[in-house]
Design a protein around this motif. Sequence first.
Motif, PDB file in Angstrom:
ATOM      1  N   GLU A  29     157.740  79.750 112.851  1.00 10.71           N
ATOM      2  CA  GLU A  29     158.001  80.637 111.629  1.00 10.71           C
ATOM      3  C   GLU A  29     157.224  82.046 111.530  1.00 10.71           C
ATOM      4  O   GLU A  29     157.595  82.866 110.966  1.00 10.71           O
ATOM      5  CB  GLU A  29     157.295  79.907 110.320  1.00 10.71           C
ATOM      6  CG  GLU A  29     157.702  80.519 109.148  1.00 10.71           C
ATOM      7  CD  GLU A  29     158.102  79.553 107.854  1.00 10.71           C
ATOM      8  OE1 GLU A  29     158.063  80.063 106.796  1.00 10.71           O
ATOM      9  OE2 GLU A  29     158.385  78.501 108.290  1.00 10.71           O
ATOM     10  N   LEU A  32     159.208  84.457 113.634  1.00  8.90           N
ATOM     11  CA  LEU A  32     160.504  84.767 112.956  1.00  8.90           C
ATOM     12  C   LEU A  32     160.127  85.890 111.891  1.00  8.90           C
ATOM     13  O   LEU A  32     160.800  86.679 111.573  1.00  8.90           O
ATOM     14  CB  LEU A  32     161.323  83.443 112.447  1.00  8.90           C
ATOM     15  CG  LEU A  32     161.843  82.739 113.443  1.00  8.90           C
ATOM     16  CD1 LEU A  32     162.394  81.423 113.032  1.00  8.90           C
ATOM     17  CD2 LEU A  32     163.000  83.349 114.284  1.00  8.90           C
ATOM     18  N   LYS A  33     159.046  85.412 111.038  1.00 10.01           N
ATOM     19  CA  LYS A  33     158.949  86.186 109.664  1.00 10.01           C
ATOM     20  C   LYS A  33     157.692  87.193 109.553  1.00 10.01           C
ATOM     21  O   LYS A  33     157.783  87.748 108.479  1.00 10.01           O
ATOM     22  CB  LYS A  33     158.852  85.007 108.609  1.00 10.01           C
ATOM     23  CG  LYS A  33     159.930  84.196 108.649  1.00 10.01           C
ATOM     24  CD  LYS A  33     159.988  83.135 107.382  1.00 10.01           C
ATOM     25  CE  LYS A  33     161.095  82.383 107.279  1.00 10.01           C
ATOM     26  NZ  LYS A  33     160.799  81.342 106.002  1.00 10.01           N
TER      27      LYS A  33
END
Length: 213
Positions: A29, A32-33
């Motif tokens: 995560e 990705l973010k």
Amino acid sequence: MHFLSPILESYLADNTQAEPSLLQELTRETHLKVIQPRMLTGHFQGRVLSLLSKLMNPTYILEIGTYTGYSALCLAEGLQKNGQLHTIDVNAELEQIQRSFFDRSDYGSQIIQHVGNALDIIPKMDMTFDLIFIDAEKKQYDKYLEAVLPKTKSGSVILSDNVLWSGKVVEPLNPKDVTTKVLLDYNKKLSEHPLLETVLLPIRDGLTLSRVK
């Protein structure tokens, strides 16, 4: 600069305990973010932090620099059942992702988040820390050290991350490179500090262990 060959780094990770699945998910995560995923502690160093914490079994942990919460979750693995981990980060935008993973762990109720300038927050903390992890703004490392020392006791351990600074500490110093100069002075201060016993380990980007005498 790579201090170890990629093959050796892979071997070290392969022969270290696997990271918990929640941390694997947090790693994905983060990539990705969140910008600058290189700041993530990662599998190998995370297991080092976890084991050090378990060996100490601290009641109170202080972390300066939360990022997305990976290192906090690793350090929390060694907390006593009635213990607390206080983690400070200046970036309020990361608070939600931190909390979501903290609450999914076994230590959610023991992890207390603080958003703001650590140098303002630490003096107001009315507790003595067994374990401290410094991993925030490098130019402030010396000030962080001076702020946390009054919150320690004999036997407390202070961990300082990124103290090799991609190898720049052993390269000719660029006069305009303020961060490297700060870290050079900081490393020297830790090694000579009359209240500390210090060893600098070539783990990832450099991890210093300092024990309060």
